[in-house]
Scaffold this motif. Structure first.
Motif, PDB file in Angstrom:
ATOM      1  N   LEU A   1     -17.158 -11.178 -25.016  1.00 39.31           N
ATOM      2  CA  LEU A   1     -17.671 -10.619 -23.763  1.00 39.31           C
ATOM      3  C   LEU A   1     -17.461 -11.601 -22.611  1.00 39.31           C
ATOM      4  O   LEU A   1     -17.030 -11.209 -21.521  1.00 39.31           O
ATOM      5  N   ARG A   2     -17.733 -12.873 -22.854  1.00 43.14           N
ATOM      6  CA  ARG A   2     -17.542 -13.902 -21.829  1.00 43.14           C
ATOM      7  C   ARG A   2     -16.061 -14.014 -21.464  1.00 43.14           C
ATOM      8  O   ARG A   2     -15.704 -14.101 -20.288  1.00 43.14           O
ATOM      9  N   GLN A   3     -15.188 -13.976 -22.475  1.00 48.89           N
ATOM     10  CA  GLN A   3     -13.757 -14.069 -22.216  1.00 48.89           C
ATOM     11  C   GLN A   3     -13.260 -12.846 -21.444  1.00 48.89           C
ATOM     12  O   GLN A   3     -12.432 -12.971 -20.532  1.00 48.89           O
ATOM     13  N   MET A   4     -13.758 -11.674 -21.794  1.00 50.08           N
ATOM     14  CA  MET A   4     -13.376 -10.459 -21.086  1.00 50.08           C
ATOM     15  C   MET A   4     -13.863 -10.514 -19.641  1.00 50.08           C
ATOM     16  O   MET A   4     -13.173 -10.046 -18.727  1.00 50.08           O
ATOM     17  N   LEU A   5     -15.023 -11.074 -19.418  1.00 55.02           N
ATOM     18  CA  LEU A   5     -15.559 -11.215 -18.073  1.00 55.02           C
ATOM     19  C   LEU A   5     -14.649 -12.103 -17.223  1.00 55.02           C
ATOM     20  O   LEU A   5     -14.396 -11.793 -16.053  1.00 55.02           O
ATOM     21  N   ILE A   6     -14.124 -13.165 -17.793  1.00 54.52           N
ATOM     22  CA  ILE A   6     -13.191 -14.040 -17.068  1.00 54.52           C
ATOM     23  C   ILE A   6     -11.953 -13.253 -16.640  1.00 54.52           C
ATOM     24  O   ILE A   6     -11.529 -13.310 -15.487  1.00 54.52           O
ATOM     25  N   ILE A   7     -11.392 -12.507 -17.585  1.00 57.53           N
ATOM     26  CA  ILE A   7     -10.196 -11.712 -17.282  1.00 57.53           C
ATOM     27  C   ILE A   7     -10.509 -10.674 -16.203  1.00 57.53           C
ATOM     28  O   ILE A   7      -9.733 -10.494 -15.255  1.00 57.53           O
ATOM     29  N   LEU A   8     -11.633  -9.987 -16.319  1.00 60.29           N
ATOM     30  CA  LEU A   8     -11.996  -8.956 -15.341  1.00 60.29           C
ATOM     31  C   LEU A   8     -12.255  -9.538 -13.958  1.00 60.29           C
ATOM     32  O   LEU A   8     -11.878  -8.947 -12.947  1.00 60.29           O
ATOM     33  N   LEU A   9     -12.888 -10.696 -13.897  1.00 59.71           N
ATOM     34  CA  LEU A   9     -13.150 -11.329 -12.597  1.00 59.71           C
ATOM     35  C   LEU A   9     -11.847 -11.709 -11.903  1.00 59.71           C
ATOM     36  O   LEU A   9     -11.714 -11.539 -10.684  1.00 59.71           O
TER      37      LEU A   9
END
Length: 116
Positions: free
Chosen positions: A4-12
């Motif tokens: 989830l944290r890694q996906m948040l980085i990509i989405l940001l």
């Protein structure tokens, strides 16, 4: 939680690309700007590869899933494609040959530079 944290980085980063696209009214799509931002962040060390490695592997493993909308779009416009098949096929063939030639020349130039 890690994914989830890694996906948040990509989405940001993707959202940052979209914001840059809208603010500066650039002709380049926001998602492409986001990919360039991600590349720059990875090259400069702002984002470490380990910070997005697992989600990247997950997305690559499931890449075929992302082509489903494009396939459905082709089916939706099948009549249009059928009418213009020769033109589309010809352009695709020419572009493929040009891309292969340019890629080959680029690789040869880079190989010569690396040998020096």
């Amino acid at each position: 939680m890690k994914l989830l944290r890694q996906m948040l980085i990509i989405l940001l980063i993707c959202i940052a690309g979209e914001i840059i696209h809208e603010l500066f009214n650039l002709p380049i799509p926001g998602n492409v700007i986001g990919m360039v931002l991600l590349f720059v962040c990875l090259c400069t060390g702002i984002i470490k590869l380990e910070m997005i490695a697992e989600i990247s592997k997950f997305l690559i493993d499931h890449l075929a899933f992302f082509f489903i909308p494009a396939g459905v779009g082709l089916i939706a416009y099948f009549d249009l494609l059928k009418e213009n098949f020769i033109a589309i096929f010809g352009i695709s063939l020419i572009v493929t040959i040009v891309v292969m030639a340019i890629t080959g020349q680029t690789v040869q130039i880079l190989r010569k530079r690396c040998k020096k």
